[in-house]
Scaffold this motif. Structure first.
Motif, PDB file in Angstrom:
ATOM      1  N   SER A   1       0.849  -1.197   0.000  1.00  0.00           N
ATOM      2  CA  SER A   1       0.000   0.000   0.000  1.00  0.00           C
ATOM      3  C   SER A   1       0.871   1.228   0.000  1.00  0.00           C
ATOM      4  O   SER A   1       2.039   1.196   0.418  1.00  0.00           O
ATOM      5  N   ILE A   2       0.308   2.353  -0.450  1.00  0.00           N
ATOM      6  CA  ILE A   2       1.053   3.615  -0.483  1.00  0.00           C
ATOM      7  C   ILE A   2       0.901   4.306   0.865  1.00  0.00           C
ATOM      8  O   ILE A   2      -0.006   4.010   1.645  1.00  0.00           O
ATOM      9  N   SER A   3       1.767   5.252   1.084  1.00  0.00           N
ATOM     10  CA  SER A   3       1.734   5.981   2.350  1.00  0.00           C
ATOM     11  C   SER A   3       0.583   6.976   2.363  1.00  0.00           C
ATOM     12  O   SER A   3      -0.015   7.289   1.329  1.00  0.00           O
TER      13      SER A   3
ATOM     14  N   MET B   1       0.748  10.172   2.949  1.00  0.00           N
ATOM     15  CA  MET B   1       1.109  11.398   2.245  1.00  0.00           C
ATOM     16  C   MET B   1       0.943  11.231   0.742  1.00  0.00           C
ATOM     17  O   MET B   1       0.467  12.142   0.051  1.00  0.00           O
ATOM     18  N   ASP B   2       1.304  10.071   0.218  1.00  0.00           N
ATOM     19  CA  ASP B   2       1.120   9.829  -1.219  1.00  0.00           C
ATOM     20  C   ASP B   2      -0.364   9.770  -1.585  1.00  0.00           C
ATOM     21  O   ASP B   2      -0.773  10.243  -2.658  1.00  0.00           O
ATOM     22  N   ALA B   3      -1.174   9.191  -0.701  1.00  0.00           N
ATOM     23  CA  ALA B   3      -2.621   9.130  -0.981  1.00  0.00           C
ATOM     24  C   ALA B   3      -3.219  10.533  -1.030  1.00  0.00           C
ATOM     25  O   ALA B   3      -4.046  10.851  -1.892  1.00  0.00           O
ATOM     26  N   ILE B   4      -2.809  11.396  -0.082  1.00  0.00           N
ATOM     27  CA  ILE B   4      -3.316  12.783  -0.069  1.00  0.00           C
ATOM     28  C   ILE B   4      -2.863  13.514  -1.316  1.00  0.00           C
ATOM     29  O   ILE B   4      -3.612  14.282  -1.925  1.00  0.00           O
ATOM     30  N   ARG B   5      -1.616  13.287  -1.730  1.00  0.00           N
ATOM     31  CA  ARG B   5      -1.094  13.964  -2.917  1.00  0.00           C
ATOM     32  C   ARG B   5      -1.847  13.546  -4.183  1.00  0.00           C
ATOM     33  O   ARG B   5      -2.100  14.341  -5.069  1.00  0.00           O
ATOM     34  N   ILE B   6      -2.221  12.247  -4.274  1.00  0.00           N
ATOM     35  CA  ILE B   6      -2.963  11.766  -5.443  1.00  0.00           C
ATOM     36  C   ILE B   6      -4.341  12.429  -5.530  1.00  0.00           C
ATOM     37  O   ILE B   6      -4.820  12.765  -6.611  1.00  0.00           O
ATOM     38  N   GLU B   7      -4.993  12.605  -4.379  1.00  0.00           N
ATOM     39  CA  GLU B   7      -6.347  13.158  -4.358  1.00  0.00           C
ATOM     40  C   GLU B   7      -6.378  14.677  -4.409  1.00  0.00           C
ATOM     41  O   GLU B   7      -7.447  15.263  -4.568  1.00  0.00           O
ATOM     42  N   SER B   8      -5.249  15.335  -4.252  1.00  0.00           N
ATOM     43  CA  SER B   8      -5.234  16.801  -4.246  1.00  0.00           C
ATOM     44  C   SER B   8      -5.455  17.330  -5.667  1.00  0.00           C
ATOM     45  O   SER B   8      -5.095  16.673  -6.648  1.00  0.00           O
TER      46      SER B   8
END
Length: 458
Positions: free
Chosen positions: A424-426, A428-435
Motif C-alpha cells: 500500500s502507499i503511504s 502522504m502519497d494518498a493525499i497527494r494523489i487526491e489533491s
C-alpha cells in the motif's frame, strides 16, 4: 367513451344476444357495433336483449340474404346521434358526445369490409371522401377483411395489393392504429385454423387528444370465430405517480423560501438514512402544497389581467387610451406572455424533447407528444401464464416478480478476498494523489505534450 366491436356471425342464433349483452356490461361499453348480423330485416334483431337499459338508440344496415348486415347501438345518455349514412359495407353514425366540459361532434363508422380487392378499394375511397368532407372526431372500427402487413396473418395467404390499399386509406384519412393487447389474431377459421388480424380500431388525432389513455384489447373468442375487441378510454389506477421536479419552479418567486423553511424546520429521529428519507418526504409534501397554491393564484391573476386587457381593448375602440391605460395594457400583455412562456417550458420538460428552433412554443405539438408517451408507457394489461390480465394488483405482482428475479443475487455466498501482505502507499502519497492539480502542473503537462508532438514523439 367505451366501444365494443364484434363480428357476431349471426345475431339471431341461440345465445348470441345474451353474449353481446354480457360483453357490453362487462366492459361498460357505451357504443356497440356488430358486423355480420345475417338478418335481412332490422326488425328481427332483438336490440333490447343486447342492452342493459332503456337509454339507447340504434341504426342498422340489413343483410343481403345471409351475407353481411350491420348494427350500431349507442347509450343516449352519453352519445346523441343526429345523422346516419348507410352502405352495405359501412354504417356511419354522426352525433354529439356529451363531454362533461363541452359537447364534441363525433363520427363513428362501423365497417364490414368486402372480400374482393377492387370492392375494398372502392369502399376505402368512399370512406375517405366522407371523412374528408365532414368535421368532427372520427372513430372507425369493425371487420375490415384486410391486414396491414404479413405478420398479421398465420397459415393464410398475404395479399400485398390489398394491404397497400388499406394502408394508403389509413394514411390519407390521417387515422391512427392502436397497439392491440390480448389476442394476437382476431379471426380464426374453424375449418382450417387460418389466423388473421382483421378487426381493429382506427381513430383520428382529435380522439387521441380527447382520450389520451385509451387502449384496444382483443378478447378470447367464444360464440364466434372473431374476437370481440374493445376501445376503452379509462385509465388504470396504479396508485400515486412518482414525484417530479420541474425546472420552472426555480424561476417562480417564493420557491427558494419554501425549500429552505421546510429543510430547516423539519424535526425527526431514527437512523441517518431513515432520517434523510423522512426529511425528503416532508420537503416533497411542502413543495406540493406550494405548487397547488401557486398555480391557483397564478390562474386567478391571469384571469384578472385578461379581463382588464379586454376591457381596455373595448375602450380603445371608442376613444384613445391615456398614458396610464396604455401602460396598464402593455404590462398586462407582458405578464400574459411571460405566463405562456413558462407554461411552454413545462411542456418542453414533460415531453422530454428539444425545440427544433429557439422560441418555438407549439403547445399542441408538445401536448400530442406527451399524450403519445403516456399511452406507450402505461400498462393496460399483461400476458401472465398465457392469459391476458388487466387487473391492477395482478400486474403489480407480475412486474415485481419479474424484476425481483431479474436482479436477485444468484450467488448467496461469495468468496472473500483478503490478504494483509498487499503493498500500500503511504498516507502522504494518498493525499497527494487526491489533491487538485495546480495551474503550474497543468501548464507543464500541456507544454510537455506539445513538445512531444512537435519533436515527433509518441
Amino acid at each position: 367513451m367505451n366501444f365494443l366491436s364484434l363480428n357476431v356471425r349471426g345475431v339471431g342464433e341461440v345465445g348470441k344476444t345474451s353474449w353481446v349483452r354480457r360483453l357490453k356490461v362487462k366492459h361498460k361499453a357505451t357504443f356497440v357495433g356488430l358486423q355480420e348480423t345475417q338478418l335481412s330485416s332490422s326488425s328481427s334483431i332483438d336490440v333490447d336483449g343486447c342492452w342493459d337499459s332503456i337509454e339507447f338508440d340504434y341504426a342498422s344496415v340489413d343483410a343481403n340474404g345471409r351475407s353481411g348486415g350491420l348494427i350500431s347501438i349507442c347509450d343516449t345518455s352519453v352519445f346523441q346521434s343526429f345523422h346516419v349514412i348507410k352502405n352495405r359495407h359501412y354504417l356511419v353514425v354522426c352525433g354529439k358526445y356529451k363531454n362533461p366540459s363541452a359537447s364534441v361532434i363525433m363520427n363513428i363508422v362501423n365497417v364490414y369490409g368486402p372480400q374482393s380487392i377492387s370492392e375494398k378499394k372502392k369502399v376505402w375511397l368512399e370512406l375517405l371522401n366522407i371523412i374528408n368532407g365532414r368535421p368532427g372526431t372520427w372513430v372507425v372500427f369493425g371487420d375490415f377483411n384486410a391486414v396491414r402487413d404479413p405478420g398479421a396473418r398465420s397459415n393464410s395467404q398475404f395479399c400485398p395489393y390489398s394491404a397497400s390499399d388499406f394502408n394508403r386509406f389509413i394514411h390519407e384519412a390521417n387515422l391512427k392504429d392502436y397497439n392491440m393487447g390480448g389476442e394476437r389474431f382476431t379471426y380464426m377459421s374453424r375449418v382450417d385454423a387460418k389466423l388473421s388480424k382483421l378487426d381493429r380500431f382506427l381513430t383520428c388525432p382529435n380522439y387521441l387528444q380527447l382520450f389520451p389513455f385509451s387502449y384496444v384489447t382483443a378478447h378470447p373468442r367464444d360464440l364466434s370465430d372473431h374476437s370481440p375487441i374493445t376501445l376503452l378510454s379509462g385509465e388504470s389506477d396504479f396508485g400515486p405517480i412518482p414525484f417530479k421536479f420541474f425546472n420552472l419552479w426555480l424561476l417562480k418567486e417564493g420557491f427558494d423560501k419554501v425549500v429552505s423553511d421546510a429543510w430547516n424546520c423539519f424535526r425527526g429521529f431514527g437512523t441517518p438514512d431513515a432520517y434523510l428519507a423522512a426529511k425528503l418526504r416532508f420537503l416533497k409534501d411542502k413543495i406540493k402544497l406550494w405548487r397547488k397554491d401557486s398555480d391557483q393564484k397564478e390562474r386567478e391573476e391571469v384571469t384578472v389581467i385578461w379581463d382588464a386587457v379586454k376591457d381596455l381593448e373595448k375602450v380603445a375602440q371608442s376613444r384613445p387610451l391615456s398614458v396610464d391605460e396604455l401602460q396598464c395594457w402593455s404590462d398586462g400583455i407582458k405578464k400574459i406572455t411571460e405566463c405562456d412562456r413558462l407554461k411552454a417550458l413545462d411542456l418542453k420538460q414533460k415531453a422530454r424533447i428539444k425545440w427544433t428552433m429557439d422560441g418555438d412554443e407549439n403547445s399542441k405539438f408538445f401536448h400530442g407528444y406527451i399524450n403519445s408517451k403516456n399511452r406507450t408507457s402505461l400498462l393496460h394489461g399483461l400476458m401472465i401464464n398465457g392469459r391476458w390480465t388487466t387487473g391492477v394488483n395482478e400486474i403489480k405482482e407480475e412486474v415485481y416478480r419479474f424484476f425481483h428475479d431479474k436482479f436477485m443475487d444468484a450467488h448467496l455466498v461469495r468468496p472473500k478476498f483478503c490478504n494483509p501482505n498487499f503493498k500500500s502507499i503511504s498516507m502522504m502519497d494518498a493525499i497527494r494523489i487526491e489533491s487538485p492539480f495546480t495551474p503550474e502542473e497543468v501548464k507543464a503537462a500541456v507544454w510537455d505534450c506539445g513538445c512531444e508532438k512537435v519533436l515527433g514523439y509518441h
